[in-house]
Design a protein around this motif. Structure first.
Motif, short mmCIF file in Angstrom:
data_model
loop_
_atom_site.label_atom_id
_atom_site.label_comp_id
_atom_site.label_asym_id
_atom_site.label_seq_id
_atom_site.Cartn_x
_atom_site.Cartn_y
_atom_site.Cartn_z
N LEU A 46 1.02 0.78 -11.30
CA LEU A 46 -0.43 0.93 -11.22
C LEU A 46 -1.08 -0.44 -11.27
CD1 LEU A 46 -2.58 3.51 -13.15
CD2 LEU A 46 -3.19 1.11 -13.27
N ILE A 47 -2.24 -0.59 -10.61
CA ILE A 47 -2.96 -1.86 -10.59
C ILE A 47 -4.40 -1.63 -11.02
CG2 ILE A 47 -3.79 -3.76 -9.15
CD1 ILE A 47 -1.36 -3.29 -7.33
N LEU A 48 -4.88 -2.50 -11.91
CA LEU A 48 -6.28 -2.51 -12.33
C LEU A 48 -6.91 -3.78 -11.77
CD1 LEU A 48 -5.85 -1.57 -16.12
CD2 LEU A 48 -6.46 -0.03 -14.24
N LYS A 64 -6.32 -5.20 1.20
CA LYS A 64 -5.02 -5.78 1.54
C LYS A 64 -3.88 -4.92 0.99
CE LYS A 64 -6.49 -10.64 1.67
NZ LYS A 64 -6.34 -11.97 1.03
N LEU A 65 -4.06 -4.44 -0.24
CA LEU A 65 -3.01 -3.63 -0.87
C LEU A 65 -2.81 -2.31 -0.12
CD1 LEU A 65 -4.01 -4.27 -4.59
CD2 LEU A 65 -1.81 -4.87 -3.56
N ARG A 66 -3.89 -1.73 0.39
CA ARG A 66 -3.79 -0.46 1.11
C ARG A 66 -3.14 -0.64 2.50
NH1 ARG A 66 -3.13 2.35 -2.84
NH2 ARG A 66 -4.89 3.25 -3.97
N LYS A 67 -3.06 -1.87 2.97
CA LYS A 67 -2.42 -2.13 4.26
C LYS A 67 -0.93 -2.45 4.12
CE LYS A 67 -6.64 -3.84 6.45
NZ LYS A 67 -7.34 -5.01 7.02
N ARG A 68 -0.49 -2.73 2.90
CA ARG A 68 0.93 -3.05 2.66
C ARG A 68 1.74 -1.76 2.50
NH1 ARG A 68 2.10 -8.29 -0.58
NH2 ARG A 68 3.83 -6.99 -1.31
N SER A 69 2.91 -1.73 3.07
CA SER A 69 3.75 -0.53 2.99
C SER A 69 4.21 -0.23 1.57
CB SER A 69 4.98 -0.68 3.90
OG SER A 69 5.75 -1.81 3.51
N ASP A 70 4.38 -1.27 0.75
CA ASP A 70 4.90 -1.06 -0.61
C ASP A 70 3.81 -0.74 -1.63
OD1 ASP A 70 3.81 -3.58 -0.43
OD2 ASP A 70 5.38 -4.59 -1.58
N THR A 71 2.55 -0.85 -1.24
CA THR A 71 1.46 -0.56 -2.20
C THR A 71 0.41 0.39 -1.64
OG1 THR A 71 0.25 -2.55 -1.48
CG2 THR A 71 1.70 -2.77 -3.39
N LYS A 72 0.58 0.88 -0.43
CA LYS A 72 -0.46 1.70 0.19
C LYS A 72 -0.72 3.01 -0.56
CE LYS A 72 2.64 3.80 3.65
NZ LYS A 72 2.88 3.94 5.11
N ASP A 93 -14.35 4.18 -1.01
CA ASP A 93 -14.22 4.27 0.44
C ASP A 93 -13.02 3.47 0.93
OD1 ASP A 93 -15.35 5.68 2.44
OD2 ASP A 93 -17.11 4.42 2.70
N SER A 94 -12.67 2.42 0.21
CA SER A 94 -11.56 1.55 0.61
C SER A 94 -10.22 2.03 0.08
CB SER A 94 -11.82 0.11 0.14
OG SER A 94 -13.00 -0.41 0.71
N GLY A 95 -10.23 3.13 -0.68
CA GLY A 95 -8.97 3.70 -1.14
C GLY A 95 -8.68 3.58 -2.61
N ALA A 96 -9.69 3.22 -3.44
CA ALA A 96 -9.46 3.16 -4.88
C ALA A 96 -9.27 4.58 -5.43
CB ALA A 96 -10.65 2.49 -5.58
N ASP A 97 -8.41 4.72 -6.43
CA ASP A 97 -8.15 6.03 -7.02
C ASP A 97 -9.05 6.30 -8.22
OD1 ASP A 97 -5.80 7.09 -5.49
OD2 ASP A 97 -4.97 5.18 -6.12
N ASP A 98 -9.64 5.27 -8.76
CA ASP A 98 -10.53 5.45 -9.90
C ASP A 98 -11.49 4.27 -9.98
OD1 ASP A 98 -11.66 6.60 -12.10
OD2 ASP A 98 -9.90 6.47 -13.40
N TYR A 99 -12.57 4.48 -10.70
CA TYR A 99 -13.59 3.47 -10.89
C TYR A 99 -13.97 3.48 -12.36
CZ TYR A 99 -18.50 2.07 -11.31
OH TYR A 99 -19.68 1.53 -11.74
N LEU A 153 -2.42 8.85 2.80
CA LEU A 153 -3.54 9.19 1.93
C LEU A 153 -3.37 8.50 0.58
CD1 LEU A 153 -3.80 13.07 2.46
CD2 LEU A 153 -4.99 11.27 3.74
N THR A 154 -4.50 8.27 -0.10
CA THR A 154 -4.42 7.78 -1.47
C THR A 154 -3.98 8.95 -2.34
OG1 THR A 154 -6.71 8.37 -2.06
CG2 THR A 154 -6.35 6.21 -1.04
N MET A 155 -3.63 8.65 -3.58
CA MET A 155 -3.15 9.68 -4.48
C MET A 155 -4.17 10.80 -4.67
SD MET A 155 -1.82 9.21 -8.38
CE MET A 155 -3.43 8.65 -8.94
N LYS A 156 -5.43 10.44 -4.86
CA LYS A 156 -6.44 11.46 -5.12
C LYS A 156 -6.81 12.23 -3.85
CE LYS A 156 -8.44 10.30 -9.52
NZ LYS A 156 -7.19 9.73 -10.03
N GLU A 157 -6.78 11.59 -2.72
CA GLU A 157 -7.00 12.31 -1.46
C GLU A 157 -5.90 13.35 -1.26
OE1 GLU A 157 -9.08 8.57 0.98
OE2 GLU A 157 -6.96 9.06 1.25
N PHE A 158 -4.68 12.95 -1.57
CA PHE A 158 -3.53 13.87 -1.43
C PHE A 158 -3.67 15.04 -2.40
CE2 PHE A 158 0.89 15.13 -2.38
CZ PHE A 158 1.33 15.44 -1.08
#
Length: 225
Positions: A46-48, A64-72, A93-99, A153-158
């Motif tokens: 997880l990344i904060l 950038k992280l959402r474009k990488r295969s290992d962190t998307k 909108d950019s793919g964050a799972d939480d705010y 998809l991001t985790m929450k979208e899924f």
């Protein structure tokens, strides 16, 4: 392992200390360059990300992280100043799972981190698969396909898509979706859910129309009108 990118030393040290004291391994970085260097050696669970950072801002890092295969598909939470609606919406909108708005209570942060880590764990047991027209979803594989093409998809979208698919015809209010997907009360809930629904529909493309808006109530998928 949790990575925290935060240039405020006092906040960074307190968060890392608190997470470690709760049995969650964590490492902090004061500048993005140190984070990127370490990421090449080990990908965390997880990344904060703070939004206001030297070198580059957190939103740029998120993209950038959402474009990488290992962190998307890695759970990522944004830390930002309370009341900054633009940053909140832009992050989601950019793919964050939480705010997580500052200032935050440490135990609330720990609770959210644990929830994100728990929800990102791989499914166990037999797989559950859903097919609706040209849409295919595998819960165990965390896989979504439209017309045979895999969609990221991001985790929450899924999770939101799974919830709707597993309850065809059932209308979920924004408050219910927030409670079931995020698991806690969240300020500005309507905006958060709507942003995720919008991005989910966009990513699903032609299959996005399966997610229906029920005026004055919420959202549903399939079933009778």
């Amino acid at each position: 392992m949790v990575y925290l990118v935060e240039d405020d030393e006092s906040i960074r040290e307190l968060v890392v200390y608190t997470l470690n004291s709760q049995g969650i391994e964590a490492e902090g970085f004061c500048v993005p360059s140190d984070f990127w260097e370490t990421l090449e050696k080990r990908v965390p669970d997880l990344i904060l990300l703070d939004i206001m950072l030297p070198e580059e801002d957190g939103l740029s890092m998120l993209e950038k992280l959402r474009k990488r295969s290992d962190t998307k598909q890695l759970p990522i939470a944004m830390l930002t100043a309370k009341g900054s609606e633009y940053d909140t919406v832009k992050g989601l909108d950019s793919g964050a799972d939480d705010y997580i708005p500052k200032p935050f209570r440490m135990m609330e942060l720990v609770s959210r981190v644990k929830a994100l880590l728990r929800r990102s764990g791989k499914s166990e047991g037999t797989d559950t698969e859903y097919t609706m027209g040209n849409l295919y979803v595998s819960k165990k594989k965390h896989q979504v396909k439209v017309d045979g093409k895999e969609i990221t998809l991001t985790m929450k979208e899924f999770e939101m898509l799974l919830l709707l698919l597993s309850n065809p015809g059932i209308v979920f209010t924004r408050a219910q979706l927030l409670d079931k997907i995020w698991g806690y009360q969240f300020d500005g809930e309507s905006r958060t859910v709507d942003v995720h629904i919008r991005t989910l529909r966009q990513k699903l493309g032609e299959a996005g129309h399966y997610i229906e808006t029920v005026r004055g109530m919420g959202y549903k998928i399939g079933g009778t009108s």
